[in-house]
Design a protein around this motif. Sequence first.
Motif, PDB file in Angstrom:
ATOM      1  N   LEU A 101       0.826  -1.215   0.000  1.00  0.00           N
ATOM      2  CA  LEU A 101       0.000   0.000   0.000  1.00  0.00           C
ATOM      3  C   LEU A 101       0.859   1.264   0.000  1.00  0.00           C
ATOM      4  N   LEU A 102       1.999   1.223   0.673  1.00  0.00           N
ATOM      5  CA  LEU A 102       2.876   2.393   0.685  1.00  0.00           C
ATOM      6  C   LEU A 102       3.709   2.505  -0.583  1.00  0.00           C
ATOM      7  N   ALA A 103       3.943   1.388  -1.280  1.00  0.00           N
ATOM      8  CA  ALA A 103       4.757   1.419  -2.495  1.00  0.00           C
ATOM      9  C   ALA A 103       3.935   1.692  -3.756  1.00  0.00           C
ATOM     10  N   LEU A 104       2.624   1.511  -3.702  1.00  0.00           N
ATOM     11  CA  LEU A 104       1.790   1.731  -4.891  1.00  0.00           C
ATOM     12  C   LEU A 104       1.849   3.179  -5.402  1.00  0.00           C
ATOM     13  N   PRO A 105       1.729   4.203  -4.543  1.00  0.00           N
ATOM     14  CA  PRO A 105       1.879   5.567  -5.068  1.00  0.00           C
ATOM     15  C   PRO A 105       3.278   5.844  -5.633  1.00  0.00           C
ATOM     16  N   ALA A 106       4.288   5.165  -5.092  1.00  0.00           N
ATOM     17  CA  ALA A 106       5.639   5.319  -5.650  1.00  0.00           C
ATOM     18  C   ALA A 106       5.702   4.759  -7.066  1.00  0.00           C
ATOM     19  N   ALA A 107       5.026   3.630  -7.292  1.00  0.00           N
ATOM     20  CA  ALA A 107       4.988   3.062  -8.639  1.00  0.00           C
ATOM     21  C   ALA A 107       4.250   3.996  -9.600  1.00  0.00           C
ATOM     22  N   LEU A 108       3.165   4.603  -9.136  1.00  0.00           N
ATOM     23  CA  LEU A 108       2.448   5.560  -9.989  1.00  0.00           C
ATOM     24  C   LEU A 108       3.310   6.783 -10.289  1.00  0.00           C
ATOM     25  N   ALA A 109       4.071   7.233  -9.306  1.00  0.00           N
ATOM     26  CA  ALA A 109       4.979   8.358  -9.539  1.00  0.00           C
ATOM     27  C   ALA A 109       6.080   7.966 -10.522  1.00  0.00           C
ATOM     28  N   GLY A 110       6.583   6.755 -10.420  1.00  0.00           N
ATOM     29  CA  GLY A 110       7.595   6.280 -11.370  1.00  0.00           C
ATOM     30  C   GLY A 110       7.050   6.182 -12.782  1.00  0.00           C
ATOM     31  N   PHE A 111       5.799   5.758 -12.911  1.00  0.00           N
ATOM     32  CA  PHE A 111       5.160   5.690 -14.226  1.00  0.00           C
ATOM     33  C   PHE A 111       5.057   7.083 -14.839  1.00  0.00           C
ATOM     34  N   GLY A 112       4.561   8.029 -14.051  1.00  0.00           N
ATOM     35  CA  GLY A 112       4.395   9.387 -14.569  1.00  0.00           C
ATOM     36  C   GLY A 112       5.715  10.054 -14.903  1.00  0.00           C
ATOM     37  N   THR A 113       6.719   9.833 -14.071  1.00  0.00           N
ATOM     38  CA  THR A 113       8.022  10.445 -14.322  1.00  0.00           C
ATOM     39  C   THR A 113       8.667   9.869 -15.573  1.00  0.00           C
ATOM     40  N   THR A 114       8.626   8.542 -15.703  1.00  0.00           N
ATOM     41  CA  THR A 114       9.225   7.918 -16.880  1.00  0.00           C
ATOM     42  C   THR A 114       8.471   8.304 -18.147  1.00  0.00           C
ATOM     43  N   LEU A 115       7.157   8.396 -18.056  1.00  0.00           N
ATOM     44  CA  LEU A 115       6.379   8.822 -19.220  1.00  0.00           C
ATOM     45  C   LEU A 115       6.708  10.264 -19.589  1.00  0.00           C
ATOM     46  N   GLY A 116       6.943  11.104 -18.594  1.00  0.00           N
ATOM     47  CA  GLY A 116       7.355  12.481 -18.867  1.00  0.00           C
ATOM     48  C   GLY A 116       8.721  12.559 -19.525  1.00  0.00           C
ATOM     49  N   PHE A 117       9.660  11.720 -19.051  1.00  0.00           N
ATOM     50  CA  PHE A 117      10.982  11.691 -19.671  1.00  0.00           C
ATOM     51  C   PHE A 117      10.897  11.197 -21.108  1.00  0.00           C
ATOM     52  N   CYS A 118      10.020  10.212 -21.364  1.00  0.00           N
ATOM     53  CA  CYS A 118       9.848   9.719 -22.732  1.00  0.00           C
ATOM     54  C   CYS A 118       9.219  10.784 -23.620  1.00  0.00           C
ATOM     55  N   GLY A 119       8.343  11.602 -23.062  1.00  0.00           N
ATOM     56  CA  GLY A 119       7.723  12.676 -23.838  1.00  0.00           C
ATOM     57  C   GLY A 119       8.718  13.760 -24.205  1.00  0.00           C
TER      58      GLY A 119
END
Length: 138
Positions: free
Chosen positions: A86-104
């Motif tokens: 439960l504490l790591a799930l928002p970290a995974a969402l943040a990693g998804f958004g950050t990596t998607l931003g870097f790809c953009g």
Amino acid sequence: MLLGLGIVLGFASIGFLCWLLFLCAVYAAPLFVVAMACTMLYNHAMMSGAHVILTGIAAGIMVLASGQAILAFSRDPALRVAVSMLLALPAALAGFGTTLGFCGMGDMSAIPAYLFATFGALCVGGAAWTRLCAIQPA
């Protein structure tokens, strides 16, 4: 000369941001709670801005303290895994958004960008989960 310096500094800054993301991934859940509490209280309550911010910070501190206390004092493996996830799930969402931003930033097409973003979410969420599971019960 300046082009080479720009490329080197660009890679260094992306590396620094990724290091910072991995370092702060454990605190993604309390920050998520702070943001959501502030948003909900500001939109649906008759509270001023300072009261909303202080209440949101208090909610985030309670989430962080309760999660750390459960991980520090519980010996039940199922409870520890559930709280860590439960504490790591928002970290995974943040990693998804950050990596998607870097790809953009690199003008990548949609399918490879989402594949890289999924890999980034797994890496950041896994790093946060590993750091949370490393907390030994007292």
